[in-house]
Scaffold this active site. Structure first.
Site, PDB file in Angstrom:
ATOM      1  N   ARG A 121       0.693  -0.864  -0.149  1.00 25.68           N
ATOM      2  CA  ARG A 121       0.038  -0.014  -0.215  1.00 25.68           C
ATOM      3  C   ARG A 121       0.721   1.643   0.135  1.00 25.68           C
ATOM      4  NH1 ARG A 121      -5.411   1.187   2.067  1.00 25.68           N
ATOM      5  NH2 ARG A 121      -5.053   3.350   2.956  1.00 25.68           N
ATOM      6  N   HIS A 141      -6.763   1.403  -6.714  1.00 29.51           N
ATOM      7  CA  HIS A 141      -7.539   0.851  -6.113  1.00 29.51           C
ATOM      8  C   HIS A 141      -7.707  -0.453  -6.253  1.00 29.51           C
ATOM      9  CE1 HIS A 141      -7.859   0.178  -2.151  1.00 29.51           C
ATOM     10  NE2 HIS A 141      -8.585   0.990  -1.451  1.00 29.51           N
ATOM     11  N   GLN A 147     -10.550  -2.419  -3.650  1.00 34.19           N
ATOM     12  CA  GLN A 147     -11.377  -1.507  -3.236  1.00 34.19           C
ATOM     13  C   GLN A 147     -12.415  -1.888  -4.538  1.00 34.19           C
ATOM     14  OE1 GLN A 147     -12.497   0.197  -0.822  1.00 34.19           O
ATOM     15  NE2 GLN A 147     -14.492  -0.637  -2.081  1.00 34.19           N
ATOM     16  N   ASP A 155     -17.378   9.140  -2.343  1.00 29.59           N
ATOM     17  CA  ASP A 155     -16.401   9.080  -1.687  1.00 29.59           C
ATOM     18  C   ASP A 155     -15.945  10.540  -1.069  1.00 29.59           C
ATOM     19  OD1 ASP A 155     -13.497   7.873  -0.494  1.00 29.59           O
ATOM     20  OD2 ASP A 155     -13.230   8.106  -2.626  1.00 29.59           O
ATOM     21  N   CYS A 211     -16.736   3.600   0.246  1.00 30.92           N
ATOM     22  CA  CYS A 211     -15.240   3.148   0.281  1.00 30.92           C
ATOM     23  C   CYS A 211     -14.858   2.398   1.499  1.00 30.92           C
ATOM     24  CB  CYS A 211     -14.195   3.421  -0.995  1.00 30.92           C
ATOM     25  SG  CYS A 211     -13.549   4.685  -0.637  1.00 30.92           S
ATOM     26  N   ARG A 236     -14.706  -6.695   1.001  1.00 27.80           N
ATOM     27  CA  ARG A 236     -12.802  -6.277   0.969  1.00 27.80           C
ATOM     28  C   ARG A 236     -12.243  -7.642   1.576  1.00 27.80           C
ATOM     29  NH1 ARG A 236      -9.965  -1.111   1.020  1.00 27.80           N
ATOM     30  NH2 ARG A 236      -8.329  -2.643   0.998  1.00 27.80           N
TER      31      ARG A 236
END
Length: 286
Positions: free
Chosen positions: A94, A121, A124, A205, A244, A272
């Site tokens: 990450r 991402h 996600q 988001d 998210c 997830r």
């Protein structure tokens, strides 16, 4: 050797396989193996979902921070990657710079999984698509409206996944916040009401992400007309709401929407873990 750095790097068939694996019982493909989890950015959902996914596949997750490795200071990215590959079946990272992941993958020392980068991402995006499939019974033909800051890694991975599987995505964003290099088929709108009318999924988001604190006041002012609230959701009476997380109630979404009966954000958060498990299995299986 397979890597998963972005959804645009895989085929529609690969994507469907990952979603199928995400929904299936786990196989012990990581038995006796470790998975390196390198975090330059903190995350509650990513760490918990990845550690549990690795454990469900029979592996052992090892959490690593920048000061423990010193990429680019104490050791080169090449030396770090090859060292981690001595111990681990997968290297997951990450990071801020997507190029770091590309450098790791180029060595083909171990499969590399992007847990988040500045541009992408994919984990996600996989969770989003799995959630849409569960809620709507399909992904192809589903109408998705993404409202707010459309030029970020979450919107990009969602757009790429929708393009691969045939969902109809409209991004409603202020001028200057449109998704750069959006895949073919992505629609843009400057009116959120137009974008959500008749939608099956309404997604948003945060307006201010990590590293954007100096722009916070400007971004909030620019994006305030794009808040997802009860009036906007009334334009799509059958739609589910996705986010998210983390969320800022009263900014990009009202509490009445995210905590309301049409919110599926907790299912999305749980997915997830399932989609991380599917991605890991895809990386390791023929």
């Amino acid at each position: 050797m397979k890597h998963l750095l972005s959804l645009r790097d895989i085929s529609a068939r690969d994507l469907r396989t990952i979603l199928d694996l995400s929904a299936a019982p786990p196989e012990p493909v990581l038995a006796g193996k470790g998975v390196a989890l390198y975090f330059e950015k903190p995350s509650a959902r990513t760490r918990n979902s990845m550690e549990l996914a690795v454990a469900q596949l029979g592996g052992h997750p090892v959490y690593l921070q920048p000061q423990e490795i010193g990429i680019g200071t104490r050791e080169s990215v090449e030396d770090v990657t090859r060292t981690l590959a001595c111990y681990h079946g997968v290297i997951a990272a990450r990071v801020f710079d997507h190029g770091l992941l590309e450098g790791m993958a180029a060595l083909n020392a171990a499969p590399v999984l992007n847990m988040l980068s500045g541009t992408d991402h994919p984990l996600q995006g996989l969770a989003d698509l799995l959630t849409i499939q569960q809620l709507c019974g399909r992904v192809g033909g589903v109408r998705v409206a993404y409202v707010g800051d459309g030029n970020n890694n979450v919107a990009r991975s969602l757009a790429e996944g929708c393009a691969l599987l045939g969902a109809e995505l409209t991004i409603a964003a202020p001028s200057g916040y449109e998704l750069a290099d959006a895949p073919a088929g992505t629609r843009h709108a400057d009116d959120p009401a137009e974008a959500v009318t008749g939608a099956d999924i309404v997604y948003t988001d945060v307006w201010v992400s990590m590293g954007q604190d100096s722009e916070a006041d400007v971004r909030r002012a620019d994006c305030s007309p794009f808040q997802v609230n009860e009036a906007l959701m009334a334009r799509a009476p059958q739609a589910w709401f996705l986010h998210c997380l983390p969320a800022r109630r009263g900014e990009e979404v009202t509490a009445g929407v995210i905590d309301g009966p049409r919110s599926a954000v907790w299912r999305q958060a749980e997915n997830r873990m399932h989609s991380a498990r599917g991605a890991l299995q895809w990386l390791l299986k023929d």
